[in-house]
Design an enzyme around this catalytic site. Structure first.
Site: not given
Length: 393
Positions: A160, A288, A322
């Site tokens: 990520c 995040h 995400h």
């Protein structure tokens, strides 16, 4: 303190819109992209980009055809990005413009389909080509050819944090004199592996994700493509700059954050140090913020220790889902919209913030000037990257 690198062009496509203006409208209207989907009997909420089946790659690049590259093509054809890159080629020459991209899934959906078919026939279909679809470097190869660029080509895959690290790598190459400009960004498309994988880890939410909420119960996946053109000199007066980056790899655990958030803190510290600014000058933090209990708690610990508790912060994963390898670039470009238009996007779907957390989590849109934004991207295995974006002095 590093030399600023300017985002002289940018484009993004996600579930909330195609292009910067469409994305800005969705953020103003508080219109998220998460919706229920079902794949092979698995029901979950995800943020999908409509119309990708109708996107056609240019004839000579048809061998690259897959969902991931159609998503990339949709973004490259938006926001006049091709024309801005062509203008950069005229300034620098095609050999002096690099490509620094990121993905985690690449063309995995097509590989899954190919192996499913092979289980019945005993062989992979003749028209399946892993090298131009699923191989990680296929994305950088496709974009390099699509834009006619001849500089260095790099593909980063660190979960990520991937596309945030693409910005950092591009800045280093430019500073080292290996190229004069760079196309940076990330593309990730949905596939069964990530949907079933995150579900098996018990990390997916029952409905739309709620980052930092008291009742958060997991993440929602999304797909997106985001690109920026990075140059050492601004082309327009309002160009936003990459002012600093910080990276770390704490390697605490494959999928669980460090309990003291050591790596996340170090990434933020290095980004601020490289930008030559104090933490108190940050006006907005794009977190995040995956909406899993442990990740949000660890990030809250890191942010409050390194930045403090007074800086407004939000997660935009409630809008886009995400997007994994594309998340860093998508959220960096959302930061540029916030900087340009003077607002802080709220943490969509989060109503009551977890009372044990100390960050100033924004749940309603705030209109205010923003000069400096910090963007966090933390990946599996403790691969962390923080970017500082803002107006260069």
């Amino acid at each position: 303190m590093m030399h600023p690198h300017f985002l002289t062009a940018s484009t993004l496509v996600s579930a909330i819109g195609r292009g910067r203006e469409a994305t800005l409208r969705a953020l103003h209207e508080e219109r998220g992209g998460l919706a229920p989907i079902e794949v092979d009997g698995l029901a979950l909420h995800a943020a999908t980009v409509d119309g990708l089946d109708e996107v056609a790659l240019p004839g000579e690049l048809a061998r690259f055809d897959c969902r991931n590259h159609r998503l990339a093509e949709a973004a490259l054809a938006t926001d006049a990005f091709e024309a801005r890159v062509a203008a950069a080629v005229a300034r620098h020459g095609r050999e002096r413009i690099g490509v620094f991209l990121a993905t985690s899934t690449s063309g995995m959906w097509e590989t899954e389909d190919a192996y499913r078919a092979a289980s019945a026939t005993g062989a992979l279909a003749a028209d399946f080509t892993w090298k131009t679809t699923h191989q990680l470097s296929a994305l950088s190869d496709f974009v390099r050819l699509r834009l006619g660029l001849g500089g260095p080509a790099v593909l980063i895959s660190t979960a990520c944090s991937s596309s945030a690290k693409a910005f950092a790598s591009a800045a280093r190459y430019i500073d080292a004199g290996l190229c004069d400009a760079a196309v940076v960004g990330g593309v990730d498309s949905l596939c069964r592996n990530t949907m079933f994988g995150f579900h098996s880890l018990e990390l997916t939410a029952a409905g739309p994700c709620r980052p930092f909420a008291q009742d958060r119960d997991g993440m929602c996946l999304g797909e997106a493509a985001a690109f920026a053109l990075l140059e050492s000199e601004a082309q327009d007066a309002g160009d936003i700059a990459l002012l600093g980056y910080g990276e770390s790899a704490d390697a605490h655990h494959m999928s669980t954050p460090h309990p003291e958030a050591a790596g996340a803190r170090l990434a933020m510290h290095r980004a601020l140090e490289r930008a030559g600014i104090g933490a108190e000058r940050i006006d907005y933090i794009n977190l995040h913020g995956t909406a899993t209990p442990s990740n949000d708690a660890a990030e809250d610990l890191a942010v409050t220790a390194e930045i403090g508790t007074a800086t407004p912060a939000s997660s935009t994963k409630g809008w886009t889902g995400h997007t994994l390898g594309a998340a860093g670039a998508v959220e960096a470009l959302i930061c540029t919209l916030a900087l340009e238009h003077g607002f802080i996007p709220p943490t969509l779907s989060t109503r009551q913030v977890d009372r044990t957390l100390r960050c100033d989590i924004v749940t309603e849109r705030r209109e205010r000037p923003i000069n400096l934004a910090l963007n966090n991207s933390f990946g599996f295995g403790g691969n962390n990257c923080t970017l500082v974006l803002g107006r260069s002095a």
